[in-house]
Design a protein around this motif. Structure first.
Motif, PDB file in Angstrom:
ATOM      1  N   ASP A  56     -29.391   1.675 -28.583  1.00 58.63           N
ATOM      2  CA  ASP A  56     -30.554   2.565 -28.838  1.00 58.63           C
ATOM      3  C   ASP A  56     -30.157   3.658 -29.609  1.00 58.63           C
ATOM      4  N   LEU A  57     -31.003   3.744 -30.772  1.00 56.55           N
ATOM      5  CA  LEU A  57     -30.798   4.760 -31.825  1.00 56.55           C
ATOM      6  C   LEU A  57     -31.657   5.939 -31.492  1.00 56.55           C
ATOM      7  N   ILE A  58     -31.240   7.157 -31.791  1.00 58.38           N
ATOM      8  CA  ILE A  58     -32.109   8.394 -31.848  1.00 58.38           C
ATOM      9  C   ILE A  58     -31.731   8.858 -33.115  1.00 58.38           C
ATOM     10  N   ILE A  59     -33.046   8.842 -33.570  1.00 56.78           N
ATOM     11  CA  ILE A  59     -33.119   9.282 -35.413  1.00 56.78           C
ATOM     12  C   ILE A  59     -33.922  10.617 -35.405  1.00 56.78           C
ATOM     13  N   SER A  60     -33.019  11.856 -36.085  1.00 56.74           N
ATOM     14  CA  SER A  60     -33.510  13.012 -36.274  1.00 56.74           C
ATOM     15  C   SER A  60     -33.458  13.312 -37.727  1.00 56.74           C
ATOM     16  N   HIS A  61     -34.729  13.909 -38.103  1.00 58.02           N
ATOM     17  CA  HIS A  61     -34.885  14.104 -39.709  1.00 58.02           C
ATOM     18  C   HIS A  61     -35.560  15.120 -39.973  1.00 58.02           C
ATOM     19  N   ASN A  62     -35.734  15.585 -41.171  1.00 53.38           N
ATOM     20  CA  ASN A  62     -36.406  16.639 -41.602  1.00 53.38           C
ATOM     21  C   ASN A  62     -37.591  16.383 -42.709  1.00 53.38           C
ATOM     22  N   SER A  63     -37.705  14.779 -42.879  1.00 58.55           N
ATOM     23  CA  SER A  63     -38.492  14.397 -44.115  1.00 58.55           C
ATOM     24  C   SER A  63     -39.047  13.163 -43.604  1.00 58.55           C
ATOM     25  N   ASN A  64     -40.259  13.043 -43.212  1.00 57.99           N
ATOM     26  CA  ASN A  64     -41.113  11.543 -42.839  1.00 57.99           C
ATOM     27  C   ASN A  64     -40.880  10.582 -44.006  1.00 57.99           C
ATOM     28  N   THR A  65     -40.613  10.935 -45.083  1.00 57.65           N
ATOM     29  CA  THR A  65     -40.516   9.869 -46.367  1.00 57.65           C
ATOM     30  C   THR A  65     -39.093   9.351 -45.968  1.00 57.65           C
ATOM     31  N   ALA A  66     -38.099  10.024 -45.979  1.00 53.52           N
ATOM     32  CA  ALA A  66     -36.890   9.533 -45.806  1.00 53.52           C
ATOM     33  C   ALA A  66     -36.740   8.641 -44.554  1.00 53.52           C
ATOM     34  N   TYR A  67     -37.315   9.232 -43.672  1.00 47.45           N
ATOM     35  CA  TYR A  67     -37.164   8.443 -42.022  1.00 47.45           C
ATOM     36  C   TYR A  67     -37.938   7.255 -42.352  1.00 47.45           C
ATOM     37  N   THR A  68     -39.136   7.154 -42.768  1.00 44.72           N
ATOM     38  CA  THR A  68     -39.729   5.850 -43.279  1.00 44.72           C
ATOM     39  C   THR A  68     -38.948   4.799 -43.853  1.00 44.72           C
ATOM     40  N   GLU A  69     -38.316   5.153 -45.001  1.00 46.70           N
ATOM     41  CA  GLU A  69     -37.557   4.565 -45.763  1.00 46.70           C
ATOM     42  C   GLU A  69     -36.296   3.848 -45.160  1.00 46.70           C
ATOM     43  N   PHE A  70     -35.802   4.765 -44.373  1.00 47.92           N
ATOM     44  CA  PHE A  70     -34.426   4.468 -43.494  1.00 47.92           C
ATOM     45  C   PHE A  70     -35.010   3.274 -42.379  1.00 47.92           C
ATOM     46  N   VAL A  71     -36.140   3.624 -41.847  1.00 53.00           N
ATOM     47  CA  VAL A  71     -36.581   2.529 -40.958  1.00 53.00           C
ATOM     48  C   VAL A  71     -36.800   1.181 -41.670  1.00 53.00           C
ATOM     49  N   GLN A  72     -37.316   1.194 -42.916  1.00 52.66           N
ATOM     50  CA  GLN A  72     -37.612  -0.031 -43.422  1.00 52.66           C
ATOM     51  C   GLN A  72     -36.544  -0.693 -43.889  1.00 52.66           C
ATOM     52  N   GLN A  73     -35.612  -0.096 -44.396  1.00 49.50           N
ATOM     53  CA  GLN A  73     -34.295  -0.423 -44.699  1.00 49.50           C
ATOM     54  C   GLN A  73     -33.229  -1.175 -43.614  1.00 49.50           C
ATOM     55  N   LEU A  74     -33.463  -0.415 -42.184  1.00 48.10           N
ATOM     56  CA  LEU A  74     -32.718  -0.827 -41.093  1.00 48.10           C
ATOM     57  C   LEU A  74     -33.591  -2.064 -40.727  1.00 48.10           C
ATOM     58  N   SER A  75     -34.981  -2.290 -40.826  1.00 48.01           N
ATOM     59  CA  SER A  75     -35.675  -3.503 -40.146  1.00 48.01           C
ATOM     60  C   SER A  75     -35.214  -4.729 -40.978  1.00 48.01           C
ATOM     61  N   LYS A  76     -34.738  -4.505 -42.167  1.00 48.90           N
ATOM     62  CA  LYS A  76     -34.210  -5.473 -43.066  1.00 48.90           C
ATOM     63  C   LYS A  76     -33.200  -6.274 -42.528  1.00 48.90           C
ATOM     64  N   VAL A  77     -32.221  -5.680 -41.826  1.00 50.38           N
ATOM     65  CA  VAL A  77     -31.158  -6.193 -41.324  1.00 50.38           C
ATOM     66  C   VAL A  77     -31.224  -6.230 -39.775  1.00 50.38           C
ATOM     67  N   PHE A  78     -31.741  -5.682 -38.867  1.00 49.27           N
ATOM     68  CA  PHE A  78     -31.910  -5.642 -37.638  1.00 49.27           C
ATOM     69  C   PHE A  78     -33.287  -5.754 -37.249  1.00 49.27           C
ATOM     70  N   ASN A  79     -33.675  -6.518 -36.012  1.00 43.82           N
ATOM     71  CA  ASN A  79     -34.935  -6.191 -35.296  1.00 43.82           C
ATOM     72  C   ASN A  79     -35.166  -5.085 -34.476  1.00 43.82           C
ATOM     73  N   ILE A  80     -35.961  -4.230 -34.871  1.00 44.69           N
ATOM     74  CA  ILE A  80     -35.836  -2.931 -34.258  1.00 44.69           C
ATOM     75  C   ILE A  80     -37.461  -2.892 -33.504  1.00 44.69           C
ATOM     76  N   LYS A  81     -37.439  -2.020 -32.782  1.00 41.08           N
ATOM     77  CA  LYS A  81     -38.577  -1.478 -32.092  1.00 41.08           C
ATOM     78  C   LYS A  81     -38.790  -0.080 -32.079  1.00 41.08           C
ATOM     79  N   LEU A  82     -39.842   0.589 -32.709  1.00 39.71           N
ATOM     80  CA  LEU A  82     -39.854   2.029 -32.686  1.00 39.71           C
ATOM     81  C   LEU A  82     -40.792   2.330 -31.227  1.00 39.71           C
ATOM     82  N   LEU A  83     -40.272   3.074 -30.530  1.00 38.99           N
ATOM     83  CA  LEU A  83     -40.815   3.666 -29.284  1.00 38.99           C
ATOM     84  C   LEU A  83     -41.206   5.016 -29.522  1.00 38.99           C
ATOM     85  N   GLY A  84     -41.499   5.737 -30.615  1.00 38.17           N
ATOM     86  CA  GLY A  84     -42.042   6.872 -30.882  1.00 38.17           C
ATOM     87  C   GLY A  84     -41.266   8.039 -30.528  1.00 38.17           C
TER      88      GLY A  84
END
Length: 176
Positions: free
Chosen positions: A86-114
């Protein structure tokens, strides 16, 4: 992991074993970890850590190895906590968060739980200006397990006020 070679692999020719050879004399090499095996968790964490540090340029915390941080030049920060898978992601930029999740999903099967609500027996409540962590449910369950639900409460000697850390991460001087 010990098992017999599946008959379908022998029947359809995905494994080339000469006729007459005993399949018990052969073993198969797994190219990826199987979920639930002893080494699967270690392999996942190693792969995740390598990806975060090499490809994503995160820094791993020296004192807490399951914590990763990334500070971008524009002041954006991403903090990533890892617990098992499980990963807990804390951020202060929605743009950076979205970009990070997109990069992570290219390598791992991820499920965003909100937004996080519970983890490790703690209830997490967030507002735009605060984060509240409560262990009340965990304490009540623990008290029930050890049959202390009818015990008398005691005042906690801990400090009842909160304070904000200074920008350098130190606590303000609270001595009078």
């Amino acid at each position: 992991l010990y098992c017999e070679i599946p008959r379908a692999m022998l029947t359809y020719g995905t494994i080339n074993i000469p006729n007459g050879d005993n399949t018990a004399d052969y073993c198969l090499l797994l190219h990826k970890s199987l979920y639930g095996t002893k080494q699967a968790g270690h392999n996942f964490i190693t792969m995740l850590s390598n990806h975060l540090k090499t490809d994503q340029k995160f820094k791993q915390c020296v004192t807490e190895p399951c914590l990763y941080m990334k500070n971008l030049p524009d002041g954006t920060k991403i903090i990533l906590g890892v617990y098992v898978d499980d990963l807990i992601i804390s951020h202060n930029s929605n743009t950076a968060y979205t970009e990070f999740v997109q990069q992570l999903s290219k390598v791992f099967n991820i499920k965003l739980l909100g937004n996080i609500k519970h983890i490790l027996g703690m209830k997490i409540t967030t507002t735009p200006t605060s984060l509240e962590i409560s262990q009340q449910e965990y304490i009540e369950r623990l008290a029930s397990e050890v049959k202390l639900t009818n015990s008398n409460p005691v005042i906690n000697p801990g400090r009842q006020s909160l304070y904000q850390l200074s920008p350098d991460g130190t606590a303000p001087d609270t001595n009078p």
